[in-house]
Design a protein around this motif. Structure first.
Motif, PDB file in Angstrom:
ATOM      1  N   SER A  20       0.822  -1.457   0.107  1.00  0.00           N
ATOM      2  CA  SER A  20      -0.170   0.132  -0.065  1.00  0.00           C
ATOM      3  C   SER A  20       0.855   1.326   0.218  1.00  0.00           C
ATOM      4  O   SER A  20       0.559   2.420  -0.625  1.00  0.00           O
ATOM      5  CB  SER A  20      -0.798   0.031   1.037  1.00  0.00           C
ATOM      6  OG  SER A  20      -0.374   0.068   2.392  1.00  0.00           O
ATOM      7  N   LEU A  71      -7.630 -10.954  -1.899  1.00  0.00           N
ATOM      8  CA  LEU A  71      -7.879  -9.980  -0.674  1.00  0.00           C
ATOM      9  C   LEU A  71      -6.656  -9.342  -0.553  1.00  0.00           C
ATOM     10  O   LEU A  71      -6.931  -7.910   0.006  1.00  0.00           O
ATOM     11  CB  LEU A  71      -8.238 -10.951   0.439  1.00  0.00           C
ATOM     12  CG  LEU A  71      -9.684 -11.649   0.253  1.00  0.00           C
ATOM     13  CD1 LEU A  71     -10.043 -12.413   1.309  1.00  0.00           C
ATOM     14  CD2 LEU A  71     -10.857 -10.776  -0.259  1.00  0.00           C
ATOM     15  N   ALA A  72      -5.410  -9.769  -0.418  1.00  0.00           N
ATOM     16  CA  ALA A  72      -4.290  -8.821   0.010  1.00  0.00           C
ATOM     17  C   ALA A  72      -4.300  -7.720  -1.111  1.00  0.00           C
ATOM     18  O   ALA A  72      -4.002  -6.419  -0.614  1.00  0.00           O
ATOM     19  CB  ALA A  72      -3.056  -9.602  -0.106  1.00  0.00           C
ATOM     20  N   SER A  73      -4.560  -7.929  -2.320  1.00  0.00           N
ATOM     21  CA  SER A  73      -4.221  -6.767  -3.306  1.00  0.00           C
ATOM     22  C   SER A  73      -5.434  -5.600  -2.878  1.00  0.00           C
ATOM     23  O   SER A  73      -5.322  -4.630  -2.831  1.00  0.00           O
ATOM     24  CB  SER A  73      -4.306  -7.371  -4.730  1.00  0.00           C
ATOM     25  OG  SER A  73      -3.303  -6.635  -5.388  1.00  0.00           O
ATOM     26  N   GLN A  74      -6.588  -6.111  -2.774  1.00  0.00           N
ATOM     27  CA  GLN A  74      -7.875  -5.009  -2.519  1.00  0.00           C
ATOM     28  C   GLN A  74      -7.478  -4.352  -1.152  1.00  0.00           C
ATOM     29  O   GLN A  74      -7.571  -3.127  -1.433  1.00  0.00           O
ATOM     30  CB  GLN A  74      -8.790  -6.170  -2.368  1.00  0.00           C
ATOM     31  CG  GLN A  74      -9.421  -6.733  -3.530  1.00  0.00           C
ATOM     32  CD  GLN A  74     -10.689  -7.611  -3.272  1.00  0.00           C
ATOM     33  OE1 GLN A  74     -11.682  -7.431  -2.790  1.00  0.00           O
ATOM     34  NE2 GLN A  74     -10.736  -8.952  -3.778  1.00  0.00           N
ATOM     35  N   ARG A  75      -6.919  -4.989  -0.337  1.00  0.00           N
ATOM     36  CA  ARG A  75      -6.659  -4.237   1.074  1.00  0.00           C
ATOM     37  C   ARG A  75      -5.568  -3.267   0.809  1.00  0.00           C
ATOM     38  O   ARG A  75      -5.677  -2.098   1.368  1.00  0.00           O
ATOM     39  CB  ARG A  75      -6.305  -5.070   2.141  1.00  0.00           C
ATOM     40  CG  ARG A  75      -7.409  -5.859   2.787  1.00  0.00           C
ATOM     41  CD  ARG A  75      -7.003  -6.839   4.250  1.00  0.00           C
ATOM     42  NE  ARG A  75      -5.722  -7.760   3.893  1.00  0.00           N
ATOM     43  CZ  ARG A  75      -5.995  -8.799   3.588  1.00  0.00           C
ATOM     44  NH1 ARG A  75      -7.243  -9.441   3.610  1.00  0.00           N
ATOM     45  NH2 ARG A  75      -5.212  -9.666   3.390  1.00  0.00           N
ATOM     46  N   ALA A  76      -4.713  -3.617   0.023  1.00  0.00           N
ATOM     47  CA  ALA A  76      -3.486  -2.845  -0.359  1.00  0.00           C
ATOM     48  C   ALA A  76      -4.075  -1.585  -1.297  1.00  0.00           C
ATOM     49  O   ALA A  76      -3.652  -0.226  -0.754  1.00  0.00           O
ATOM     50  CB  ALA A  76      -2.352  -3.424  -1.139  1.00  0.00           C
ATOM     51  N   LEU A 113      -7.045  -0.292  -1.347  1.00  0.00           N
ATOM     52  CA  LEU A 113      -7.990   0.370  -0.270  1.00  0.00           C
ATOM     53  C   LEU A 113      -7.399   1.218   0.610  1.00  0.00           C
ATOM     54  O   LEU A 113      -7.370   2.475   1.075  1.00  0.00           O
ATOM     55  CB  LEU A 113      -8.897  -0.197   0.536  1.00  0.00           C
ATOM     56  CG  LEU A 113     -10.144  -0.900  -0.477  1.00  0.00           C
ATOM     57  CD1 LEU A 113     -10.909  -2.104   0.124  1.00  0.00           C
ATOM     58  CD2 LEU A 113     -10.891   0.087  -0.998  1.00  0.00           C
ATOM     59  N   SER A 114      -6.112   0.760   1.329  1.00  0.00           N
ATOM     60  CA  SER A 114      -5.258   1.355   2.265  1.00  0.00           C
ATOM     61  C   SER A 114      -4.411   2.364   1.566  1.00  0.00           C
ATOM     62  O   SER A 114      -4.242   3.475   2.103  1.00  0.00           O
ATOM     63  CB  SER A 114      -4.298   0.459   2.804  1.00  0.00           C
ATOM     64  OG  SER A 114      -4.995  -0.537   3.750  1.00  0.00           O
ATOM     65  N   GLU A 165     -13.430   1.112  -4.622  1.00  0.00           N
ATOM     66  CA  GLU A 165     -13.857   0.347  -5.366  1.00  0.00           C
ATOM     67  C   GLU A 165     -14.938   1.192  -6.480  1.00  0.00           C
ATOM     68  O   GLU A 165     -15.658   1.612  -5.926  1.00  0.00           O
ATOM     69  CB  GLU A 165     -14.599  -0.996  -4.627  1.00  0.00           C
ATOM     70  CG  GLU A 165     -15.023  -1.802  -5.810  1.00  0.00           C
ATOM     71  CD  GLU A 165     -15.598  -2.899  -5.273  1.00  0.00           C
ATOM     72  OE1 GLU A 165     -16.166  -3.845  -5.961  1.00  0.00           O
ATOM     73  OE2 GLU A 165     -15.532  -3.249  -3.954  1.00  0.00           O
ATOM     74  N   TYR A 218     -10.716  -0.770  -8.821  1.00  0.00           N
ATOM     75  CA  TYR A 218     -10.420  -0.047  -7.987  1.00  0.00           C
ATOM     76  C   TYR A 218      -9.845   1.501  -8.605  1.00  0.00           C
ATOM     77  O   TYR A 218      -9.090   1.232  -9.750  1.00  0.00           O
ATOM     78  CB  TYR A 218      -9.357   0.137  -6.791  1.00  0.00           C
ATOM     79  CG  TYR A 218     -10.092  -1.170  -6.151  1.00  0.00           C
ATOM     80  CD1 TYR A 218     -10.672  -1.083  -4.733  1.00  0.00           C
ATOM     81  CD2 TYR A 218      -9.889  -2.650  -6.488  1.00  0.00           C
ATOM     82  CE1 TYR A 218     -11.387  -2.119  -4.116  1.00  0.00           C
ATOM     83  CE2 TYR A 218     -10.500  -3.470  -5.582  1.00  0.00           C
ATOM     84  CZ  TYR A 218     -11.129  -3.209  -4.386  1.00  0.00           C
ATOM     85  OH  TYR A 218     -11.735  -4.468  -3.725  1.00  0.00           O
TER      86      TYR A 218
END
Length: 177
Positions: free
Chosen positions: A112, A140-145, A147-148, A153, A173
């Protein structure tokens, strides 16, 4: 496009890659099924030092992309990459992707931080207004990165892309200026 700059991040920095930066850990990481599970082009063929050098060289010479290596304070070699590509100046848009091939760096916020630094640079230095990233629903790790890093989205693409041979949803995103 090859900016001659380093972008600081917490615990390290980003610097544009050159062919001399290619090392065996980078090549091995790109060939690791756990690392490349969510990468598209890399899995098409076994990566070699030569093929990775060719990619780095082509990217370095491209007017529409920047490939940064991600360095940590404790590593003399880069541990990942973040790539801004498909830069479209007329529309002020680009795509971004990240790969941390050194698994010891996973879960530390490095992704992130790298995404945020590259995005800030794209908006501030290039005047881009929309940076877009796609992530498989299972990633999920990429999505969290993303968003952080301040991305939101914006839409889903259900069933168009295949992950391990099965149609899946890609979440898109965006960061906006």
């Amino acid at each position: 496009m090859n900016p001659e700059l380093a972008l600081p991040i917490n615990g390290g920095f980003l610097r544009p890659l050159v062919e001399a930066d290619v090392h065996q850990g980078y090549v091995d990481g790109l060939n690791d099924p756990l690392v490349n599970r969510f990468l598209d082009g890399v899995k098409a063929s076994v990566q070699t030092a030569g093929s990775v050098c060719d990619f780095v060289a082509a990217d370095r010479l491209s007017p529409s992309s920047v490939l940064w290596g991600v360095w940590t304070d404790e590593s003399p070699r880069h541990v990942g990459t973040v790539r801004l590509h498909g830069i479209e100046r007329r529309h002020g848009t680009a795509h971004i992707g990240i790969c941390l091939f050194d698994q010891r760096c996973w879960g530390r916020g490095l992704g992130s931080a790298a995404i945020a630094a590259a995005t800030r640079w794209a908006i501030d230095a290039l005047g881009l207004r929309w940076i877009e990233a796609g992530a498989y629903e299972a990633n999920l790790a990429s999505q969290r990165a993303f968003l952080s890093a301040g991305y939101v989205e914006v839409f889903d693409i259900p069933g168009k892309y295949l992950l391990e041979g099965v149609p899946t949803t890609v979440k898109v995103y965006a960061a906006r200026a």
